[in-house]
Write a protein that holds these residues in place. Structure first.
Motif, mmCIF file in Angstrom:
data_model
loop_
_atom_site.group_PDB
_atom_site.id
_atom_site.type_symbol
_atom_site.label_atom_id
_atom_site.label_comp_id
_atom_site.label_asym_id
_atom_site.label_seq_id
_atom_site.Cartn_x
_atom_site.Cartn_y
_atom_site.Cartn_z
ATOM 1 N N GLY A 274 7.717 -10.985 2.036
ATOM 2 C CA GLY A 274 8.001 -9.651 2.691
ATOM 3 C C GLY A 274 7.588 -8.504 1.763
ATOM 4 O O GLY A 274 7.952 -7.213 2.050
ATOM 5 N N TYR A 275 6.919 -8.603 0.580
ATOM 6 C CA TYR A 275 6.461 -7.579 -0.061
ATOM 7 C C TYR A 275 5.245 -6.917 0.679
ATOM 8 O O TYR A 275 4.433 -7.602 1.524
ATOM 9 N N ARG A 276 4.907 -5.682 0.342
ATOM 10 C CA ARG A 276 4.020 -4.877 0.707
ATOM 11 C C ARG A 276 2.592 -4.645 -0.064
ATOM 12 O O ARG A 276 2.657 -4.330 -1.419
ATOM 13 N N ARG A 277 1.513 -5.158 0.528
ATOM 14 C CA ARG A 277 0.182 -5.043 -0.039
ATOM 15 C C ARG A 277 -0.121 -3.262 0.153
ATOM 16 O O ARG A 277 0.100 -2.726 1.232
ATOM 17 N N SER A 278 -0.687 -2.913 -0.900
ATOM 18 C CA SER A 278 -1.131 -1.590 -0.921
ATOM 19 C C SER A 278 -2.797 -1.184 -0.612
ATOM 20 O O SER A 278 -2.941 -0.513 0.452
ATOM 21 N N TRP A 279 -3.460 -2.156 -0.888
ATOM 22 C CA TRP A 279 -5.001 -2.198 -0.641
ATOM 23 C C TRP A 279 -5.474 -3.559 -0.975
ATOM 24 O O TRP A 279 -5.310 -3.866 -2.237
ATOM 25 N N GLY A 280 -6.215 -4.226 -0.383
ATOM 26 C CA GLY A 280 -7.080 -5.464 -0.728
ATOM 27 C C GLY A 280 -7.391 -6.423 0.377
ATOM 28 O O GLY A 280 -6.884 -6.345 1.666
ATOM 29 N N ILE A 281 -7.948 -7.326 -0.106
ATOM 30 C CA ILE A 281 -8.801 -7.718 -1.075
ATOM 31 C C ILE A 281 -10.134 -7.223 -0.957
ATOM 32 O O ILE A 281 -10.722 -7.262 -0.100
ATOM 33 N N GLY A 282 -10.755 -6.939 -2.379
ATOM 34 C CA GLY A 282 -11.931 -6.406 -2.274
ATOM 35 C C GLY A 282 -12.527 -6.465 -3.751
ATOM 36 O O GLY A 282 -12.057 -7.153 -4.456
ATOM 37 N N ARG A 283 -13.728 -5.909 -3.826
ATOM 38 C CA ARG A 283 -14.468 -5.547 -5.178
ATOM 39 C C ARG A 283 -14.828 -4.546 -5.549
ATOM 40 O O ARG A 283 -15.646 -3.592 -4.638
ATOM 41 N N HIS A 284 -14.152 -4.068 -6.725
ATOM 42 C CA HIS A 284 -14.869 -2.584 -7.247
ATOM 43 C C HIS A 284 -16.133 -2.393 -7.747
ATOM 44 O O HIS A 284 -16.859 -3.171 -7.687
ATOM 45 N N ILE A 285 -16.240 -1.463 -7.657
ATOM 46 C CA ILE A 285 -17.706 -0.827 -8.229
ATOM 47 C C ILE A 285 -17.693 -0.497 -9.683
ATOM 48 O O ILE A 285 -18.184 -1.250 -10.427
ATOM 49 N N GLN A 286 -16.822 0.494 -10.227
ATOM 50 C CA GLN A 286 -16.653 0.799 -11.612
ATOM 51 C C GLN A 286 -15.801 -0.485 -12.155
ATOM 52 O O GLN A 286 -14.486 -0.655 -11.668
ATOM 53 N N GLY A 287 -16.166 -1.388 -12.738
ATOM 54 C CA GLY A 287 -15.517 -2.564 -13.485
ATOM 55 C C GLY A 287 -15.882 -3.758 -12.846
ATOM 56 O O GLY A 287 -15.601 -4.837 -13.315
ATOM 57 N N SER A 288 -16.242 -3.761 -11.486
ATOM 58 C CA SER A 288 -16.533 -4.929 -10.589
ATOM 59 C C SER A 288 -15.526 -5.834 -10.204
ATOM 60 O O SER A 288 -15.890 -6.927 -9.778
ATOM 61 N N GLY A 326 -16.884 5.050 -2.494
ATOM 62 C CA GLY A 326 -17.231 4.608 -4.005
ATOM 63 C C GLY A 326 -16.390 3.763 -4.857
ATOM 64 O O GLY A 326 -16.734 3.148 -5.759
ATOM 65 N N LEU A 327 -15.226 3.436 -4.015
ATOM 66 C CA LEU A 327 -14.133 2.642 -4.754
ATOM 67 C C LEU A 327 -14.437 1.195 -4.763
ATOM 68 O O LEU A 327 -14.002 0.263 -5.678
ATOM 69 N N ALA A 328 -15.259 0.687 -3.657
ATOM 70 C CA ALA A 328 -15.393 -0.985 -3.789
ATOM 71 C C ALA A 328 -16.588 -1.216 -2.967
ATOM 72 O O ALA A 328 -17.393 -0.468 -2.337
ATOM 73 N N GLN A 329 -17.425 -2.291 -3.514
ATOM 74 C CA GLN A 329 -18.288 -2.922 -2.897
ATOM 75 C C GLN A 329 -18.252 -3.516 -1.547
ATOM 76 O O GLN A 329 -19.035 -3.429 -0.844
ATOM 77 N N TRP A 330 -17.157 -4.224 -1.468
ATOM 78 C CA TRP A 330 -16.730 -4.784 -0.124
ATOM 79 C C TRP A 330 -15.364 -4.749 -0.137
ATOM 80 O O TRP A 330 -14.554 -4.740 -1.114
ATOM 81 N N GLY A 331 -14.757 -4.773 1.110
ATOM 82 C CA GLY A 331 -13.060 -4.933 1.251
ATOM 83 C C GLY A 331 -12.897 -3.888 2.368
ATOM 84 O O GLY A 331 -13.398 -3.357 2.930
ATOM 85 N N PRO A 332 -11.469 -4.062 2.666
ATOM 86 C CA PRO A 332 -11.113 -3.133 3.798
ATOM 87 C C PRO A 332 -11.332 -1.553 3.121
ATOM 88 O O PRO A 332 -11.158 -1.447 2.029
ATOM 89 N N PRO A 333 -11.138 -0.654 4.155
ATOM 90 C CA PRO A 333 -11.108 0.791 3.407
ATOM 91 C C PRO A 333 -9.898 1.075 2.885
ATOM 92 O O PRO A 333 -8.701 0.363 2.967
ATOM 93 N N ALA A 334 -10.034 1.875 1.830
ATOM 94 C CA ALA A 334 -8.803 2.128 0.794
ATOM 95 C C ALA A 334 -7.758 2.788 1.907
ATOM 96 O O ALA A 334 -8.007 3.732 2.741
ATOM 97 N N THR A 335 -6.427 2.355 1.469
ATOM 98 C CA THR A 335 -5.488 2.856 2.408
ATOM 99 C C THR A 335 -4.841 4.329 2.048
ATOM 100 O O THR A 335 -5.116 4.761 0.542
ATOM 101 N N ARG A 336 -4.207 4.785 2.563
ATOM 102 C CA ARG A 336 -3.679 6.200 2.163
ATOM 103 C C ARG A 336 -2.427 6.045 1.285
ATOM 104 O O ARG A 336 -2.210 6.683 0.307
#
Length: 375
Positions: A274-288, A326-336
């Motif tokens: 029952g926990y809430r995912r904020s955003w993911g899963i993906g791979r970042h650009i800065q830091g990878s 520019g936050l992610a190389q792949w993954g779902p769109p960043a959430t509000r």
């Protein structure tokens, strides 16, 4: 961009380097050079509930009293987090690890503070400071290290013609991602430039990547991913990230796990409870990093990550425009929710107070941040 900057960053982490006269990303003569984050400090009203989430997220309990909960990962060393009983759920500050005990004396002399006993299991010494945002920051040196715990083994993967796994099925268990260690913390501030220089000058940290607002690069960066300077020893791409905004304080913290399957299976475990995912899963650009962000019962954001970049001390900062895409190389769109873009009375108050105050957030900067969140 100048040819010199382009050449300096060819085949490195960023296509863009600094232009002439831009922030160098490091201090010429820092007071000390911290070795890492030691742990993060929080307050919560219900330690029992905090412990349930902590175990579900993948922490182990290092120590527990009526008023404190110390959480750790599987790696040997310091704990990841202490949660003290308080009226509300909130972050109360980062604690950095001094490389040497003598660094505390040097830091205390330079800042007009004192070296005192640290309230940590096993004992230690600490210096307590305030950064330019007014945020508590401590630097500690502890003599006792926690022993390693059994960890999750990375899965053996077949790839192309590399057949490492034969006559064996792959069945990752549905269980919590086992936290290995604390990775980084992200802070928001209205005085970004002052705060950044303080961490570089006082704690000897160095910038891995700068982000600037589109059309406002001449005004300087608005976000920095900052690592510890360990010389020739590679360090996490960022141990601290700081960005300009209307608020002051905690954005999220990140904890390393074994691999992508640990992130995914652990995420399913959290979702089923029952926990809430904020955003993911993906791979970042800065830091990878591979990433997955979750909210705890007090709505504080925590991240599982794996496979992050490691940079030695001679890698110069990259420069890139700030954007949501520019936050992610792949993954779902960043959430509000992740972006903090959902309107709330508290956020409106922060914006009004920031625009009325003496700080670095003016209408042009605010408009640029809003555009970046939509780009």
């Amino acid at each position: 961009m100048s040819e010199t900057a382009r050449t300096a960053h060819q085949d490195l982490h960023s296509e863009q380097g600094a232009l002439r006269g831009e922030h160098p990303g490091r201090s010429r003569n820092p007071v000390i050079k911290v070795a890492d984050l030691a742990w993060l400090e929080f307050e919560k009203p219900d330690l029992d509930r905090a412990e349930v989430f902590a175990r579900d997220f993948g922490f182990a309990v290092a120590a527990r009293t009526d008023g404190e909960l110390w959480l750790r990962g599987t790696f040997a060393g310091a704990p990841c987090m202490v949660i003290r009983k308080g009226r509300t759920g909130r972050f109360t500050g980062p604690v950095f690890r001094a490389a040497e005990r003598s660094d505390l004396d040097r830091l205390a002399r330079a800042t007009g503070t004192e070296v005192r006993d640290a309230d940590v299991p096993g004992g230690g010494r600490a210096v307590s400071l305030l950064d330019p945002s007014g945020f508590p920051v401590r630097v500690v040196h502890c003599g006792e290290r926690l022993p390693a715990l059994p960890g999750q083994r990375p899965l053996v993967l077949n790839s192309g013609t590399g057949h490492r796994r034969t006559n064996a099925a792959q069945r990752p268990p549905r269980e919590p991602s086992r936290i290995q260690r604390l990775g980084h913390v992200v802070l928001e501030t209205r005085v970004f430039g002052q705060a950044l220089d303080w961490y570089l000058d006082t704690l000897g940290m160095i910038v891995s990547d700068f982000l600037f607002l589109d059309g406002q690069r001449e005004r300087g960066p608005v976000m920095a991913f900052v690592r510890c300077d360990l010389g020739g020893t590679p360090a996490d791409h960022h141990t601290l990230a700081v960005h300009l905004g209307p608020g002051t304080g905690y954005v999220h913290s990140a904890y390393q796990v074994t691999d992508l399957d640990s992130i995914a299976a652990g995420g399913e475990y959290l979702r089923e409870r029952g926990y809430r995912r904020s955003w993911g899963i993906g791979r970042h650009i800065q830091g990878s990093q591979l990433f997955d962000y979750w909210r705890d019962p007090d709505r504080l954001m925590l991240e599982h990550f794996a496979d992050g970049d490691l940079f030695a001390g001679d890698v110069e900062p990259g420069w890139a425009p700030m954007s949501t895409s520019g936050l992610a190389q792949w993954g779902p769109p960043a959430t509000r929710d992740f972006l903090g873009a959902s309107p709330s009375p508290r956020r409106v108050r922060e914006v009004v107070q920031a625009l009325r105050g003496d700080n670095e957030l003016d209408p042009a900067r605010l408009l640029g941040l809003l555009r970046a969140a939509k780009s």
